[in-house]
Design a protein around this motif. Structure first.
Motif, PDB file in Angstrom:
ATOM      1  N   ALA A  90       0.838  -1.200   0.000  1.00 53.94           N
ATOM      2  CA  ALA A  90       0.000   0.000   0.000  1.00 53.94           C
ATOM      3  C   ALA A  90       0.871   1.248   0.000  1.00 53.94           C
ATOM      4  CB  ALA A  90      -0.916  -0.010   1.222  1.00 53.94           C
ATOM      5  N   GLU A  91       1.960   1.202   0.751  1.00 51.80           N
ATOM      6  CA  GLU A  91       2.863   2.349   0.816  1.00 51.80           C
ATOM      7  C   GLU A  91       3.491   2.647  -0.545  1.00 51.80           C
ATOM      8  OE1 GLU A  91       2.472   0.703   4.923  1.00 51.80           O
ATOM      9  OE2 GLU A  91       2.778  -0.141   2.933  1.00 51.80           O
ATOM     10  N   GLN A  92       3.844   1.597  -1.288  1.00 48.98           N
ATOM     11  CA  GLN A  92       4.430   1.793  -2.612  1.00 48.98           C
ATOM     12  C   GLN A  92       3.424   2.418  -3.577  1.00 48.98           C
ATOM     13  OE1 GLN A  92       5.680  -2.293  -3.204  1.00 48.98           O
ATOM     14  NE2 GLN A  92       7.824  -1.788  -2.862  1.00 48.98           N
ATOM     15  N   ILE A  93       2.177   1.982  -3.507  1.00 46.90           N
ATOM     16  CA  ILE A  93       1.147   2.566  -4.376  1.00 46.90           C
ATOM     17  C   ILE A  93       0.937   4.035  -4.035  1.00 46.90           C
ATOM     18  CG2 ILE A  93      -1.288   2.471  -5.044  1.00 46.90           C
ATOM     19  CD1 ILE A  93       0.429   0.171  -6.150  1.00 46.90           C
ATOM     20  N   ALA A  94       0.903   4.359  -2.741  1.00 47.45           N
ATOM     21  CA  ALA A  94       0.760   5.755  -2.328  1.00 47.45           C
ATOM     22  C   ALA A  94       1.915   6.598  -2.854  1.00 47.45           C
ATOM     23  CB  ALA A  94       0.683   5.835  -0.801  1.00 47.45           C
TER      24      ALA A  94
END
Length: 235
Positions: free
Chosen positions: A69-73
């Protein structure tokens, strides 16, 4: 005798070093990992409801790329353009549409769809004594995505003991959700599920698959290089 033992020990070490050097480490691609992950539970019983999990075959040349999720953000912060699939392997609705998602992506020559397993990162809200409580906290990255995808996400739907809808004042990333992001902005969300499908475990008809194809192509077509894409002609 001592000299023989020393020589034997040196020889054993040399053989071990040679074996380690010659042994090639097999590194699986994300496509292989995704295929094995989803196919590994074919035909088994789902722990949540005891129902038989749909058997599916994932294409070896699937475009799935694992992401957090952090990478997508961060990708959204960097104004990137991409598609991301939120789901998890034993989600029955996900297993209804994921093979069609892959087929459409391949037909459209979309080489990457990022995959975020949302099963363990989402929060869980419940209604207790008329109050909304958080029984499971979501991850930091999950809450980041709730904010960044707010314009395309659905509300977190809850009902009280009488079956009345309750306003949670929160969005939710459901599974499956396929989100199309262009230049860092969320453009479109589709679940990829046919409106004709009412049973997550039921057999998929040709009409259902056609509906799924239309939903998915309409969404993914927003980020491919050429307009007017379709499953039949690609892009």
């Amino acid at each position: 005798m001592k000299k023989r033992w020393i020589l034997a020990g040196i020889a054993a070490i040399a053989i071990a070093i040679t074996a380690c050097t010659n042994k090639k480490e097999v590194v699986k691609t994300d496509a292989q990992k995704f295929k094995e992950e989803y196919e590994s539970i074919n035909g088994t019983k789902r722990e949540k409801d005891g129902k038989e999990i749909r058997t599916i075959e994932i294409a070896e040349n699937n475009p799935m790329v694992y992401a957090t999720a952090e990478q997508i953000a961060k990708m959204m912060d960097d104004k990137e353009t991409f598609a991301v699939y939120f789901g998890f392997k034993d989600c029955p609705w996900c297993r209804s549409m994921v093979t069609t998602l892959i087929e459409c992506a391949n037909e459209l020559k979309l080489t990457k769809i990022y995959y975020v397993d949302v099963k363990e990162i989402r929060d869980t809200l419940e209604v207790k004594d008329g109050e909304i409580v958080t029984s499971v906290e979501g991850s930091e990255g999950y809450y980041q995505l709730l904010a960044k995808l707010d314009n395309v996400l659905s509300d977190y739907a809850l009902k009280d003991v009488d079956g009345n809808p309750v306003d949670t004042n929160e969005k939710r990333i459901y599974a499956p959700n396929v989100v199309v992001v262009k230049n860092g902005e969320a453009l479109e969300l589709t679940d990829g599920i046919s409106d004709k499908q009412t049973d997550a475990y039921g057999e998929l008809s040709d009409d259902m698959i056609t509906d799924m194809q239309a939903k998915i192509v309409n969404a993914l077509g927003l980020i491919v290089s050429e307009p007017g894409c379709s499953v039949e002609k690609g892009c």
